[in-house]
Design an enzyme around this catalytic site. Structure first.
Site, short mmCIF file in Angstrom:
data_model
loop_
_atom_site.label_atom_id
_atom_site.label_comp_id
_atom_site.label_asym_id
_atom_site.label_seq_id
_atom_site.Cartn_x
_atom_site.Cartn_y
_atom_site.Cartn_z
N PRO A 203 1.11 -1.08 -0.07
CA PRO A 203 0.13 0.32 -0.12
C PRO A 203 1.19 0.96 -0.03
O PRO A 203 1.93 1.32 0.53
CB PRO A 203 -0.58 -0.34 1.61
CG PRO A 203 -0.64 -1.52 1.73
CD PRO A 203 1.08 -1.66 1.08
N THR A 206 4.20 2.86 3.05
CA THR A 206 4.89 1.89 3.81
C THR A 206 6.00 1.95 3.58
O THR A 206 7.27 0.87 4.08
CB THR A 206 4.29 0.17 2.86
OG1 THR A 206 4.29 0.53 1.61
CG2 THR A 206 2.57 0.48 3.53
N GLY A 207 6.84 3.54 2.50
CA GLY A 207 8.26 2.75 2.54
C GLY A 207 9.13 1.95 1.03
O GLY A 207 10.14 1.63 1.75
N HIS A 422 -25.50 10.57 22.07
CA HIS A 422 -25.22 9.91 20.92
C HIS A 422 -23.59 9.15 20.68
O HIS A 422 -23.49 8.31 20.82
CB HIS A 422 -24.67 10.50 18.99
CG HIS A 422 -24.71 9.74 18.26
ND1 HIS A 422 -25.51 9.66 17.25
CD2 HIS A 422 -23.35 9.55 17.32
CE1 HIS A 422 -24.48 8.71 16.54
NE2 HIS A 422 -24.22 9.06 16.62
N GLU A 423 -22.81 9.90 21.11
CA GLU A 423 -21.14 9.47 21.51
C GLU A 423 -21.41 8.40 22.96
O GLU A 423 -20.79 7.31 22.30
CB GLU A 423 -20.35 10.43 21.88
CG GLU A 423 -19.85 11.25 20.92
CD GLU A 423 -19.68 10.58 18.82
OE1 GLU A 423 -19.53 9.84 19.66
OE2 GLU A 423 -20.24 11.02 18.07
N ASP A 499 -21.58 6.45 10.33
CA ASP A 499 -21.68 5.18 11.50
C ASP A 499 -22.91 4.23 10.35
O ASP A 499 -22.41 2.72 10.50
CB ASP A 499 -23.04 5.45 12.44
CG ASP A 499 -22.24 6.36 13.22
OD1 ASP A 499 -20.69 6.35 14.05
OD2 ASP A 499 -22.82 7.03 14.42
P1 ADP Z 1 5.61 4.52 -0.54
O1 ADP Z 1 6.88 4.72 -1.75
O2 ADP Z 1 5.86 2.89 -0.50
O3 ADP Z 1 4.23 5.06 -0.98
P2 ADP Z 1 7.98 5.79 1.34
O4 ADP Z 1 8.92 5.61 1.28
O5 ADP Z 1 7.36 7.36 -0.18
O6 ADP Z 1 6.07 4.97 0.64
O7 ADP Z 1 8.03 7.01 2.03
C1 ADP Z 1 7.27 7.64 2.29
C2 ADP Z 1 7.32 8.23 3.67
O8 ADP Z 1 7.20 7.81 5.05
C3 ADP Z 1 9.58 8.05 3.88
O9 ADP Z 1 9.80 9.33 3.64
C4 ADP Z 1 9.20 8.03 5.58
O10 ADP Z 1 9.67 8.78 6.56
C5 ADP Z 1 7.38 7.11 5.91
N1 ADP Z 1 7.88 6.14 6.44
C6 ADP Z 1 7.76 4.91 5.50
N2 ADP Z 1 7.31 3.68 5.49
C7 ADP Z 1 8.12 3.75 6.63
C8 ADP Z 1 9.55 2.75 7.53
N3 ADP Z 1 9.16 1.51 8.00
N4 ADP Z 1 10.35 4.00 8.66
C9 ADP Z 1 10.63 5.22 8.62
N5 ADP Z 1 9.47 5.94 8.12
C10 ADP Z 1 8.74 5.72 6.83
ZN ZN Z 2 -22.13 8.05 15.85
#
Ligand code: ADP
Ligand code: ZN
Ligand code: MG
Length: 604
Positions: A203, A206-207, A422-423, A499
């Site tokens: 997704p 995620t880095g 509600h809450e 909701d």
């Molecule tokens: P993707 O390419 O998967 O969409 P990115 O690598 O561009 O995501 O991540 C965007 C930012 O999110 C990174 O620059 C970093 O700051 C942060 N980030 C995402 N995953 C991590 C991780 N596992 N550890 C540290 N920072 C992360």
């Molecule tokens: Zn609600």
């Protein structure tokens, strides 16, 4: 260029110079007059040039004048001139013919062939360069198989695996590649060739991009990074040329890493049905060819990232190309803690309890966590503090999830009462059921996202498997808000729209994907596309079944709603007291809420 124009101008001027000199004093006349002037002995001088005869003659009153007449093929002219008398001292006419100077053959050749060629070449260069500049793409118009683009390699990447928190499986898979880049010869000796390419899948946020850089940083090799969309150009064939260039330049710098981010932009499945995108397909074909063509032992590793793996062309994924697939998942509780720690290390902070923040951010990506830390730092600055605290982080979690607080009051007293009930309705239903996450915080301060208040539940651990009871209780909790409104005010409001949406989605998933309805047993009724990008569902059943599904979903939601109403009417006094308390405080913690709950439980 300047010199060339100079030559041209001189050439043209040469032809003009003579007649420009003294145009007025020359009188045009006819050949017969010329002959009669000669015969009458009045001509002093004759000059023949360019088919014209210029002659000076004395008038009747003795004054000299210059005349001009056309040359006529007259063989007797020379004899006539020699025989004639003249007012000159010698008594003879002075006559001459000016022969135009011939250029040397080499100069002629240059002027006729080389010069025009040169001029045209320069004009073409100029034009293609300005077109290129206007396109701003770095591609070469009328290219001869090269994009002309210099692809810059980052040869000093500072990112390392230490910057990537969690994602241990991905790091492990990539460590081998790092080792290979360190010493390709070690692998070559045995005759092993490493996978040429690895595909990072997961997704957004995620880095993936981060870890690709980290591989380069760990291996200390040049990093050629390009985004898939950079290859898709306006002109067919340019993307392919760019791919060619990329691989050529990378080959010269081996060992190195080529990284193609968002590869789905070019790697999309080629379809035969309706005319595809020529440019994209050519680019993809070139990429496939290049990946086959280069020697895997040289030390060029290709990494690519995508969040739409299912859309990629099968040819890209076969062995010898991107045969290694590295999954980057959303971080779990420990992963989130680690990521928060990495980013918190970059800001000044004091005694921060990360576990609370990590618990409250289930489902967040690394990028979102990085954003949360940064928002917390901004909040600290805004409030004139020098260090980030846990409260900053908690507030920024809510800001990121629900929007910023709306400070100016927009709710009337009655509306506020409704929101409070509600809450508390949500919170109370959650508290009275087993197996639902504890309430962490309840607030009725409106948010910019449109939420008028919310109840935050935080799971202590990480729940991977959800039972049918879990899901059903969650739906009951979601209906708790509306149930409280019904019970207390006897009317209902629009406040429950979110909701309703969530409850319906959950109930539908129970029926169509999780096999949790009696009616359809374990039959799959829906598929999810684009799982990493929110996911859109497609029903895979007949329309009669679709109608039946709706009934089944309704049954579940109604059952949950009834359960919630039952719980609330059973604990009406508790509901009233908690709502009054929330109305007074506007924000209460889960602990404060549970204290009221426990008071009633011990009584009852
Ligand atoms: P993707 O390419 O998967 O969409 P990115 O690598 O561009 O995501 O991540 C965007 C930012 O999110 C990174 O620059 C970093 O700051 C942060 N980030 C995402 N995953 C991590 C991780 N596992 N550890 C540290 N920072 C992360
Ligand atoms: Zn609600
Ligand atoms: Mg990315």
């Amino acid at each position: 260029m300047g010199i060339l124009w100079g030559i041209l101008i001189v050439l043209f001027l040469n032809g003009l110079i003579f007649p420009l000199f003294n145009p007025r004093r020359i009188t045009a006349t006819d050949y017969g007059t010329f002959i009669s002037y000669v015969d009458s002995g009045r001509v002093k001088e004759v000059m023949i040039k360019n088919g014209q005869i210029y002659f000076s003659a004395a008038d009747a009153d003795g004054k000299a004048a210059t005349y001009q007449t056309g040359e006529i093929d007259d063989p007797g002219l020379v004899g006539r001139l020699l025989a004639a008398e003249s007012p000159n001292e010698s008594g003879k006419i002075v006559f001459t013919r000016i022969v135009p100077q011939e250029n040397s053959p080499i100069l002629n050749f240059i002027l006729m062939w080389v010069l025009p060629g040169l001029i045209f070449y320069m004009l073409w260069r100029q034009a293609s360069r300005s077109i290129q500049a206007r396109m701003g793409s770095g591609g070469n118009f009328l290219s001869f198989g090269s994009s002309g683009a210099k692809i810059y390699a980052d040869s000093d990447v500072k990112t390392t695996f230490a910057d990537v928190a969690g994602q241990d499986e991905a790091k492990e898979a990539l460590t081998e590649i790092v080792d290979f880049l360190h010493s390709p010869s070690k692998y070559a000796e045995i005759g092993a060739s490493l996978p040429k390419g690895a595909l990072l899948v997961g997704p957004p946020g995620t880095g993936k991009t981060l870890i690709a850089r980290a591989v380069a940083g760990e291996a200390k090799v040049p990093f050629f990074a390009m985004s898939g969309s950079e290859f898709v150009q306006m002109f067919v064939g340019m993307g392919a040329a760019k791919v060619r260039d990329l691989f050529k330049q990378a080959g010269e710098k081996a060992p190195c890493i080529i990284f193609i981010d968002e590869i789905d932009a070019i790697g999309k499945r080629r379809d035969t049905a309706i005319g595809g995108n020529d440019e994209r397909e050519q680019t993809l074909n070139q990429l496939l060819t290049e990946m086959d063509g280069f020697d895997g032992r040289k030390g060029v590793v290709i990494l690519a990232a995508t969040n739409r793996p299912e859309s990629l062309d099968k040819a890209l994924l076969r062995p010898g190309r991107f045969d290694r697939r590295i999954q980057m998942e959303l971080p779990d509780l420990e992963g989130r803690k680690a990521i928060l720690k990495v980013h918190l290390a970059k800001v000044k902070h004091e005694s921060v309890d990360l576990s609370i923040v990590a618990q409250a951010t289930a489902g967040s990506s690394g990028a979102e966590l990085a954003n949360i830390v940064n928002e917390a730092a901004l909040r600290a600055v805004r409030q004139g503090r020098r260090k980030v605290t846990t409260a900053d982080l908690e507030e920024s979690v809510e800001t990121v999830m629900a929007g910023a607080q709306k400070k100016n009051k927009v709710l009337s007293g009655e509306e506020k009462r409704i929101v409070a009930y509600h809450e508390i309705g949500h919170a109370l239903v959650a508290a009275m059921q087993t197996a639902s996450a504890p309430v962490h915080k309840i607030t009725i301060i409106p948010r910019t996202s449109g939420a008028l208040g919310y109840t935050m539940q935080v799971d202590e651990g990480e729940q991977v498997l959800l039972s049918r009871e879990n899901l059903f209780n969650r739906i009951a909790t979601l209906t708790g808000g509306r149930s409280a409104e019904e019970l207390v005010f006897g009317s209902i409001t629009t406040g429950a729209s979110n909701d309703i949406e969530q409850a319906t989605k959950l109930a539908r998933a129970m029926v169509t994907r999780f096999g949790m309805s009696e009616k359809y047993d374990m039959m799959g009724l829906e598929t999810v596309n684009n799982a990493y990008l929110g996911g859109d569902n497609a029903l895979t059943c007949s329309s009669e079944t679709a109608a039946e599904i709706d009934n089944e979903v309704l049954r579940i939601v109604r059952e949950a709603h009834e359960k919630a109403r039952g719980i609330l009417s059973e604990h009406r006094a508790l509901l009233d007291e908690a709502a009054a308390f929330l109305l007074e405080r506007e924000t209460i913690t889960g602990e404060e809420f549970m204290r009221i709950v426990r008071k009633y439980e011990s009584v009852g």
